[in-house]
Design a protein around this motif. Structure first.
Motif, mmCIF file in Angstrom:
data_model
loop_
_atom_site.group_PDB
_atom_site.id
_atom_site.type_symbol
_atom_site.label_atom_id
_atom_site.label_comp_id
_atom_site.label_asym_id
_atom_site.label_seq_id
_atom_site.Cartn_x
_atom_site.Cartn_y
_atom_site.Cartn_z
ATOM 1 N N MET A 41 -2.007 3.298 1.711
ATOM 2 C CA MET A 41 -1.859 2.328 0.638
ATOM 3 C C MET A 41 -2.868 2.645 -0.459
ATOM 4 O O MET A 41 -4.076 2.730 -0.192
ATOM 5 C CB MET A 41 -2.085 0.915 1.185
ATOM 6 C CG MET A 41 -1.393 -0.169 0.402
ATOM 7 S SD MET A 41 -1.518 -1.751 1.272
ATOM 8 C CE MET A 41 -0.387 -2.738 0.296
ATOM 9 N N ARG A 95 6.003 -0.851 2.710
ATOM 10 C CA ARG A 95 5.155 -0.992 1.525
ATOM 11 C C ARG A 95 5.889 -0.590 0.250
ATOM 12 O O ARG A 95 5.259 -0.413 -0.798
ATOM 13 C CB ARG A 95 3.904 -0.107 1.673
ATOM 14 C CG ARG A 95 3.049 -0.389 2.902
ATOM 15 C CD ARG A 95 2.475 -1.782 2.885
ATOM 16 N NE ARG A 95 1.420 -1.960 3.866
ATOM 17 C CZ ARG A 95 1.015 -3.130 4.311
ATOM 18 N NH1 ARG A 95 1.592 -4.239 3.872
ATOM 19 N NH2 ARG A 95 0.039 -3.217 5.190
ATOM 20 N N ASP A 98 5.243 -2.800 -2.799
ATOM 21 C CA ASP A 98 3.893 -2.605 -3.324
ATOM 22 C C ASP A 98 3.823 -1.320 -4.149
ATOM 23 O O ASP A 98 3.247 -1.300 -5.244
ATOM 24 C CB ASP A 98 2.878 -2.524 -2.179
ATOM 25 C CG ASP A 98 2.894 -3.758 -1.297
ATOM 26 O OD1 ASP A 98 3.011 -4.871 -1.844
ATOM 27 O OD2 ASP A 98 2.795 -3.603 -0.072
ATOM 28 N N ASP A 99 4.410 -0.244 -3.620
ATOM 29 C CA ASP A 99 4.376 1.039 -4.323
ATOM 30 C C ASP A 99 5.149 0.962 -5.632
ATOM 31 O O ASP A 99 4.712 1.509 -6.655
ATOM 32 C CB ASP A 99 4.955 2.143 -3.432
ATOM 33 C CG ASP A 99 4.090 2.430 -2.213
ATOM 34 O OD1 ASP A 99 2.875 2.139 -2.267
ATOM 35 O OD2 ASP A 99 4.630 2.928 -1.209
#
Length: 211
Positions: A41, A95, A98-99
């Motif tokens: 992340m 994720r 988020d990315d």
């Protein structure tokens, strides 16, 4: 017996303001694409994940809940698939959102999160925030106080993650925001690891175990 429906309203607004200040720090912008303290992340993706807790509150607090309502925030964490995940590659830890948000850059996050916090404040001030809040991706709803407790946990925990990632002191949250999160984390640790593991870790250096 449950706390009044507005029990965590003010605490969430305060915690959200603290998180927003952290997100807007120049260190976050300067290190946006660098790895964070969380595996796989980036700092930008982590900042977006933190900011999205404000956006989720803004989106869900006024929404009608037509899903079964769980008894408590503890039940939410007992059922959520990601709690039992053991790898960042587990589908429950996806994720991609988020990315994708991180690709839009820090300025977009600042605008998005700031607008979301103001929307939450407006919903609470006008009485438009509902007493039962749906969590559609989970398939259930929570009473508003329990829903805000789950968002407080996310804000407190990921603020620590982000602060560690950029090398600044972790923000200090007022007791009204931190104490419920602390107590919830203790209950979840006991449920998952047992009383002995928690007591040994908190009270006996020789018997500390991961909790």
């Amino acid at each position: 017996m449950h706390a009044p429906v507005d029990g965590h309203d003010h605490a969430f607004l305060t915690a959200g303001s603290i998180a927003l200040d952290l997100i807007r720090r120049p260190e976050v912008t300067d290190r946006w694409s660098q790895p964070s303290a969380l595996e796989k992340m980036s700092i930008g993706a982590l900042a977006c994940h933190l900011g999205r807790q404000l956006a989720r509150a803004a989106d869900l607090l006024p929404a009608a809940a037509e899903l079964p309502t769980l008894e408590s925030a503890d039940d939410h964490y007992a059922r959520a698939a990601w709690v039992k995940a053991t790898s960042p590659d587990d589908p429950a830890n996806d994720r991609s959102t988020d990315d994708a948000e991180a690709e839009l850059g820090p300025a977009a996050l600042h605008e998005r999160a700031g607008a979301a916090l103001e929307r939450v404040r407006e919903l609470m001030d006008t009485g438009a925030a509902r007493e039962v809040v749906p969590i559609p991706w989970q398939g259930w709803a929570l009473r508003r106080d329990d829903f805000l407790l789950t968002r407080l946990l996310e804000v407190v925990v990921h603020s620590d993650d982000l602060a560690v990632s950029i090398g600044v002191p972790t923000p200090q949250f007022p007791d009204a925001a931190f104490a419920p999160v602390r107590d919830l984390l203790v209950r979840l640790a006991v449920r998952r690891h047992g009383q002995s593991a928690l007591v040994g870790t908190l009270a006996r250096r020789e018997r500390a175990r991961p909790v």
